[in-house]
Design a protein around this motif. Structure first.
Motif, PDB file in Angstrom:
ATOM      1  N   PRO A 270      40.949  51.970  26.569  1.00  0.00           N
ATOM      2  CA  PRO A 270      40.544  50.914  27.487  1.00  0.00           C
ATOM      3  C   PRO A 270      39.173  51.164  28.121  1.00  0.00           C
ATOM      4  CG  PRO A 270      42.841  51.446  27.843  1.00  0.00           C
ATOM      5  CD  PRO A 270      42.287  52.475  26.888  1.00  0.00           C
ATOM      6  N   GLU A 271      38.791  52.414  28.261  1.00  0.00           N
ATOM      7  CA  GLU A 271      37.504  52.747  28.885  1.00  0.00           C
ATOM      8  C   GLU A 271      36.316  52.158  28.131  1.00  0.00           C
ATOM      9  OE1 GLU A 271      39.770  55.233  27.919  1.00  0.00           O
ATOM     10  OE2 GLU A 271      40.714  55.300  29.879  1.00  0.00           O
ATOM     11  N   THR A 272      36.509  51.773  26.880  1.00  0.00           N
ATOM     12  CA  THR A 272      35.400  51.212  26.104  1.00  0.00           C
ATOM     13  C   THR A 272      34.925  49.872  26.658  1.00  0.00           C
ATOM     14  OG1 THR A 272      36.864  50.142  24.493  1.00  0.00           O
ATOM     15  CG2 THR A 272      36.126  52.384  23.985  1.00  0.00           C
ATOM     16  N   TYR A 273      35.706  49.254  27.536  1.00  0.00           N
ATOM     17  CA  TYR A 273      35.333  47.965  28.124  1.00  0.00           C
ATOM     18  C   TYR A 273      34.527  48.099  29.418  1.00  0.00           C
ATOM     19  CZ  TYR A 273      38.781  46.128  24.865  1.00  0.00           C
ATOM     20  OH  TYR A 273      39.477  45.818  23.737  1.00  0.00           O
TER      21      TYR A 273
ATOM     22  N   GLY B 138      43.264  42.596  19.418  1.00  0.00           N
ATOM     23  CA  GLY B 138      44.711  42.459  19.357  1.00  0.00           C
ATOM     24  C   GLY B 138      45.483  42.469  20.659  1.00  0.00           C
ATOM     25  N   TRP B 139      44.800  42.499  21.792  1.00  0.00           N
ATOM     26  CA  TRP B 139      45.518  42.420  23.063  1.00  0.00           C
ATOM     27  C   TRP B 139      46.044  41.000  23.228  1.00  0.00           C
ATOM     28  CZ3 TRP B 139      46.677  46.795  25.448  1.00  0.00           C
ATOM     29  CH2 TRP B 139      45.890  47.915  25.214  1.00  0.00           C
ATOM     30  N   ARG B 140      47.341  40.868  23.509  1.00  0.00           N
ATOM     31  CA  ARG B 140      47.954  39.544  23.660  1.00  0.00           C
ATOM     32  C   ARG B 140      47.667  38.952  25.033  1.00  0.00           C
ATOM     33  NH1 ARG B 140      53.535  40.173  23.515  1.00  0.00           N
ATOM     34  NH2 ARG B 140      53.234  42.393  23.697  1.00  0.00           N
ATOM     35  N   VAL B 141      47.606  39.795  26.065  1.00  0.00           N
ATOM     36  CA  VAL B 141      47.368  39.335  27.431  1.00  0.00           C
ATOM     37  C   VAL B 141      46.201  40.126  28.000  1.00  0.00           C
ATOM     38  CG1 VAL B 141      48.339  39.119  29.755  1.00  0.00           C
ATOM     39  CG2 VAL B 141      49.813  38.782  27.751  1.00  0.00           C
ATOM     40  N   VAL B 142      45.230  39.418  28.547  1.00  0.00           N
ATOM     41  CA  VAL B 142      44.085  40.041  29.209  1.00  0.00           C
ATOM     42  C   VAL B 142      44.104  39.564  30.652  1.00  0.00           C
ATOM     43  CG1 VAL B 142      41.574  40.273  29.257  1.00  0.00           C
ATOM     44  CG2 VAL B 142      42.758  40.038  27.060  1.00  0.00           C
ATOM     45  N   ARG B 143      44.229  40.515  31.570  1.00  0.00           N
ATOM     46  CA  ARG B 143      44.303  40.157  32.994  1.00  0.00           C
ATOM     47  C   ARG B 143      43.047  40.668  33.688  1.00  0.00           C
ATOM     48  NH1 ARG B 143      49.501  41.846  36.667  1.00  0.00           N
ATOM     49  NH2 ARG B 143      48.837  43.917  36.032  1.00  0.00           N
ATOM     50  N   ILE B 144      42.345  39.764  34.377  1.00  0.00           N
ATOM     51  CA  ILE B 144      41.117  40.088  35.098  1.00  0.00           C
ATOM     52  C   ILE B 144      41.452  40.095  36.594  1.00  0.00           C
ATOM     53  CG2 ILE B 144      38.706  39.484  35.490  1.00  0.00           C
ATOM     54  CD1 ILE B 144      39.124  39.507  32.488  1.00  0.00           C
ATOM     55  N   LEU B 145      41.155  41.200  37.256  1.00  0.00           N
ATOM     56  CA  LEU B 145      41.513  41.355  38.663  1.00  0.00           C
ATOM     57  C   LEU B 145      40.291  41.709  39.501  1.00  0.00           C
ATOM     58  CD1 LEU B 145      44.541  43.641  37.851  1.00  0.00           C
ATOM     59  CD2 LEU B 145      44.685  41.264  38.586  1.00  0.00           C
ATOM     60  N   PRO B 146      40.266  41.249  40.756  1.00  0.00           N
ATOM     61  CA  PRO B 146      39.176  41.654  41.650  1.00  0.00           C
ATOM     62  C   PRO B 146      39.423  43.083  42.136  1.00  0.00           C
ATOM     63  CG  PRO B 146      40.696  40.230  42.817  1.00  0.00           C
ATOM     64  CD  PRO B 146      41.160  40.282  41.387  1.00  0.00           C
ATOM     65  N   PRO B 147      38.393  43.759  42.627  1.00  0.00           N
ATOM     66  CA  PRO B 147      38.557  45.120  43.135  1.00  0.00           C
ATOM     67  C   PRO B 147      39.624  45.168  44.239  1.00  0.00           C
ATOM     68  CG  PRO B 147      36.238  44.556  43.019  1.00  0.00           C
ATOM     69  CD  PRO B 147      37.016  43.297  42.749  1.00  0.00           C
ATOM     70  N   GLY B 148      40.501  46.154  44.149  1.00  0.00           N
ATOM     71  CA  GLY B 148      41.515  46.362  45.171  1.00  0.00           C
ATOM     72  C   GLY B 148      42.667  45.385  45.148  1.00  0.00           C
ATOM     73  N   ALA B 149      42.784  44.580  44.104  1.00  0.00           N
ATOM     74  CA  ALA B 149      43.883  43.612  44.022  1.00  0.00           C
ATOM     75  C   ALA B 149      45.222  44.347  44.048  1.00  0.00           C
ATOM     76  CB  ALA B 149      43.766  42.783  42.751  1.00  0.00           C
TER      77      ALA B 149
ATOM     78  N   GLY C  52      31.204  40.133  37.922  1.00  0.00           N
ATOM     79  CA  GLY C  52      31.222  39.752  36.514  1.00  0.00           C
ATOM     80  C   GLY C  52      31.180  40.896  35.529  1.00  0.00           C
ATOM     81  N   VAL C  53      31.331  42.150  36.006  1.00  0.00           N
ATOM     82  CA  VAL C  53      31.271  43.327  35.141  1.00  0.00           C
ATOM     83  C   VAL C  53      32.571  44.128  35.283  1.00  0.00           C
ATOM     84  CG1 VAL C  53      30.040  45.483  34.676  1.00  0.00           C
ATOM     85  CG2 VAL C  53      28.769  43.437  35.312  1.00  0.00           C
ATOM     86  N   VAL C  54      33.110  44.574  34.167  1.00  0.00           N
ATOM     87  CA  VAL C  54      34.329  45.379  34.182  1.00  0.00           C
ATOM     88  C   VAL C  54      34.009  46.766  34.760  1.00  0.00           C
ATOM     89  CG1 VAL C  54      36.135  46.447  32.764  1.00  0.00           C
ATOM     90  CG2 VAL C  54      35.288  44.161  32.193  1.00  0.00           C
ATOM     91  N   THR C  55      34.747  47.140  35.810  1.00  0.00           N
ATOM     92  CA  THR C  55      34.533  48.445  36.449  1.00  0.00           C
ATOM     93  C   THR C  55      35.663  49.408  36.164  1.00  0.00           C
ATOM     94  OG1 THR C  55      35.539  47.610  38.484  1.00  0.00           O
ATOM     95  CG2 THR C  55      33.129  47.486  38.310  1.00  0.00           C
ATOM     96  N   ARG C  56      36.800  48.899  35.669  1.00  0.00           N
ATOM     97  CA  ARG C  56      37.962  49.727  35.361  1.00  0.00           C
ATOM     98  C   ARG C  56      38.827  48.957  34.378  1.00  0.00           C
ATOM     99  NH1 ARG C  56      42.982  50.341  39.041  1.00  0.00           N
ATOM    100  NH2 ARG C  56      44.132  51.920  37.933  1.00  0.00           N
ATOM    101  N   ALA C  57      39.493  49.674  33.459  1.00  0.00           N
ATOM    102  CA  ALA C  57      40.395  49.035  32.503  1.00  0.00           C
ATOM    103  C   ALA C  57      41.566  49.958  32.227  1.00  0.00           C
ATOM    104  CB  ALA C  57      39.649  48.739  31.198  1.00  0.00           C
ATOM    105  N   TRP C  58      42.758  49.348  32.054  1.00  0.00           N
ATOM    106  CA  TRP C  58      43.945  50.140  31.752  1.00  0.00           C
ATOM    107  C   TRP C  58      44.951  49.307  30.975  1.00  0.00           C
ATOM    108  CZ3 TRP C  58      42.669  48.147  36.435  1.00  0.00           C
ATOM    109  CH2 TRP C  58      43.589  47.379  37.101  1.00  0.00           C
ATOM    110  N   ARG C  59      45.838  50.011  30.271  1.00  0.00           N
ATOM    111  CA  ARG C  59      46.873  49.372  29.464  1.00  0.00           C
ATOM    112  C   ARG C  59      48.016  48.874  30.329  1.00  0.00           C
ATOM    113  NH1 ARG C  59      46.356  51.321  24.085  1.00  0.00           N
ATOM    114  NH2 ARG C  59      44.906  53.058  24.021  1.00  0.00           N
ATOM    115  N   GLY C  60      48.574  47.747  29.900  1.00  0.00           N
ATOM    116  CA  GLY C  60      49.808  47.193  30.356  1.00  0.00           C
ATOM    117  C   GLY C  60      50.068  46.961  31.762  1.00  0.00           C
TER     118      GLY C  60
END
Length: 63
Positions: free
Chosen positions: A7-10, A26-37, A55-63
């Motif tokens: 996930p860090e590649t994003y 291949g990710w079926r669901v992509v969830r975008i969250l604000p900082p501290g959500a 508008g920039v991804v600062t963190r990414a994780w699975r599931g």
């Protein structure tokens, strides 16, 4: 099934590009969250979560 790339590649990508790549990869669901959500931490196979700021991804994780 969950894609096998890190996930860090994003991190550092614009949200639109990260979401596009995630769906292609291949990710079926992509969830975008604000900082501290506040989110529940139940695991959902096939989901990737992005925390984004300005508008920039600062963190990414699975599931």
């Amino acid at each position: 099934m969950t894609p096998e790339h890190a996930p860090e590649t994003y991190v550092g990508l614009r949200v639109e590009e990260a979401e596009r790549l995630a769906r292609i990869r291949g990710w079926r669901v992509v969830r975008i969250l604000p900082p501290g959500a506040v989110v529940t931490m139940e695991y959902m196979e096939g989901r990737i979560d992005f925390e984004a700021e300005n508008g920039v991804v600062t963190r990414a994780w699975r599931g």
